[in-house]
Scaffold this active site. Sequence first.
Site, PDB file in Angstrom:
ATOM      1  N   GLY A 164       0.784  -1.221   0.000  1.00 27.95           N
ATOM      2  CA  GLY A 164       0.000   0.000   0.000  1.00 27.95           C
ATOM      3  C   GLY A 164       0.820   1.277   0.000  1.00 27.95           C
ATOM      4  N   PHE A 202      15.032   1.543  -9.656  1.00 27.13           N
ATOM      5  CA  PHE A 202      13.737   2.157  -9.893  1.00 27.13           C
ATOM      6  C   PHE A 202      13.504   2.259 -11.393  1.00 27.13           C
ATOM      7  CE2 PHE A 202      11.022   5.992 -10.453  1.00 27.13           C
ATOM      8  CZ  PHE A 202       9.886   5.488  -9.843  1.00 27.13           C
ATOM      9  N   HIS A 208       2.173  -1.297 -14.531  1.00 25.21           N
ATOM     10  CA  HIS A 208       1.901  -2.366 -13.573  1.00 25.21           C
ATOM     11  C   HIS A 208       0.959  -3.351 -14.268  1.00 25.21           C
ATOM     12  CE1 HIS A 208       0.375  -3.510  -9.251  1.00 25.21           C
ATOM     13  NE2 HIS A 208       0.337  -4.535 -10.075  1.00 25.21           N
ATOM     14  N   LYS A 237      -5.050   1.133  -6.826  1.00 29.20           N
ATOM     15  CA  LYS A 237      -5.609   1.021  -8.171  1.00 29.20           C
ATOM     16  C   LYS A 237      -6.958   1.735  -8.258  1.00 29.20           C
ATOM     17  CE  LYS A 237      -3.340  -3.468  -8.482  1.00 29.20           C
ATOM     18  NZ  LYS A 237      -3.530  -4.933  -8.374  1.00 29.20           N
ATOM     19  N   GLU A 275       2.439 -10.235 -10.001  1.00 29.67           N
ATOM     20  CA  GLU A 275       2.477  -8.847 -10.453  1.00 29.67           C
ATOM     21  C   GLU A 275       3.866  -8.496 -10.989  1.00 29.67           C
ATOM     22  OE1 GLU A 275       0.856  -6.146  -7.611  1.00 29.67           O
ATOM     23  OE2 GLU A 275      -1.025  -7.252  -7.477  1.00 29.67           O
ATOM     24  N   GLU A 288       5.673  -8.791  -7.072  1.00 32.52           N
ATOM     25  CA  GLU A 288       5.187  -9.522  -5.918  1.00 32.52           C
ATOM     26  C   GLU A 288       4.108 -10.499  -6.359  1.00 32.52           C
ATOM     27  OE1 GLU A 288       3.189  -7.125  -3.013  1.00 32.52           O
ATOM     28  OE2 GLU A 288       2.186  -5.889  -4.518  1.00 32.52           O
ATOM     29  N   ASN A 290       0.314 -12.007  -5.068  1.00 35.66           N
ATOM     30  CA  ASN A 290      -0.808 -11.947  -4.141  1.00 35.66           C
ATOM     31  C   ASN A 290      -1.468 -13.317  -4.093  1.00 35.66           C
ATOM     32  OD1 ASN A 290      -0.876  -9.127  -3.293  1.00 35.66           O
ATOM     33  ND2 ASN A 290      -1.260  -8.705  -5.440  1.00 35.66           N
ATOM     34  N   ARG A 292      -4.281 -14.657  -3.225  1.00 35.74           N
ATOM     35  CA  ARG A 292      -5.718 -14.530  -2.945  1.00 35.74           C
ATOM     36  C   ARG A 292      -6.421 -14.109  -4.221  1.00 35.74           C
ATOM     37  NH1 ARG A 292      -5.869  -9.087  -3.348  1.00 35.74           N
ATOM     38  NH2 ARG A 292      -4.178  -7.873  -2.439  1.00 35.74           N
ATOM     39  N   ARG A 336     -13.417   1.215 -10.189  1.00 36.05           N
ATOM     40  CA  ARG A 336     -13.731   1.114  -8.762  1.00 36.05           C
ATOM     41  C   ARG A 336     -14.506   2.366  -8.343  1.00 36.05           C
ATOM     42  NH1 ARG A 336      -8.681  -1.644  -5.507  1.00 36.05           N
ATOM     43  NH2 ARG A 336      -7.954  -3.025  -7.165  1.00 36.05           N
TER      44      ARG A 336
END
Length: 450
Positions: A164, A202, A208, A237, A275, A288, A290, A292, A336
């Site tokens: 986050g 970086f 993404h 997001k 990701e 990373e 996730n 889930r 969203r």
Amino acid sequence: MFKKILIANRGEIALRIIRTCKEMGIKTVAVYSTADEHSLHVKFADEAVCIGPAPSKDSYLKIPSILAAAEITNAEAIHPGYGFLAENAEFSRICAEHDLKFIGPSPQMINQMGDKATAKATMIKNKVPVVPGSDGVIDDLDEAKKIASDIGYPVIIKASAGGGGRGMRVVQDEDGFEKAFRTCRSEAETAFSNPAVYIEKFVVDPRHIEIQILGDQHGNVIHLGERECSLQRRHQKILEEAPSPVMTPEVREKMGTAAINAGKAIDYEGAGTVEFIVDKDLNFYFMEMNTRIQVEHPVTEEITGYDLVKEQILVAAGEKIDTKPLKLRGHSIECRINAEDPEHNFRPTAGTITSFNIPGGHSVRVDTHAYSGYRIPPNYDSMIAKLIVSAPSRDEAIMRMRRALEEFVIEGVKTTIPYHIQLMDDPNFQSGNFNTQYLEKSFTFTPDKN
């Protein structure tokens, strides 16, 4: 197959899981806090159990209360949804100890991917591309400075247990490194009770892009294509789409193979997302995993025909996944819809919805737990709906989304609908010319435009 599943979550994802369970002939148990007594997931579940007061720590994060609810209702399995306990290895372990099937990966899998430094080391071992950086966590400032110098600035310092956007700093040159390093460690300790950080190169102006995978208990792992998730604010997001407007079949195959290798590296079970950070030349690097279901899973469902929640349940029950060749159909976009005020820096706007009109029409889907008269509690995430559209092409999907957004009427609270409408009209969005920094650096919302 399970006869009864408890959903250890709330809101739209709880209702989403309930719907699939009903279609599979599985009874459901909703759990809820006192703040969610009138949420739709409570109404539509076969049974509902109050597990505590409004604060998450006293309800949705309180494992003993959830286990007690499962015991008194004779549930056989627990679906954690996303957020809350979905990636909590301890919860997965305790479920197994109580003969409850955790619909998700094992504690070992969660731990391997939950710690970013460990995950990166696992990916390197299994030939998944990673961003150049430290081999693991770095505690010593002088060693960290040397690694940053060897990689070459700019670099990014990240909390190993983070997420986050917390415990994360981009450093442009050596002069700012020491302060950023100490700040990241302090933030990581405060937010995650773990000060460990690591360093990566970086990637300037990245995208993404993530790959949806499914793994079963028989060693099979497949991927279901990519999702474009570059439109973000503060690392959160805003909009997702599938497929990515910049993806080529060749890169999709390579990225999909890398994601499958990531899943096989830990014998992954269930739905997961690998990701990647992608540069302007479509070079991709593992970021990373996730372990889930994702908020944005509907766009994958729309272009593949899979019900990902159903797949999760089938895998948990020991079924084999279908390894047929991937076929993508058309384009899907998800906006969203948050109870936030874009005119005032996206300030959350908890309150009572006085009018709620859901858009309809061909290939329009709304996942929501809200309704007219629903009071949005201030205790949880501000997302109140997901608007998903599909069409044969991206241009048609954008036009359909704009039309659906205009039909989506929510009164009584401020929402992000006006923001999304302007985004649909933005030439750079329409052409696919954006990256993870675009919304914060280049896109301007005009409050009185709509």
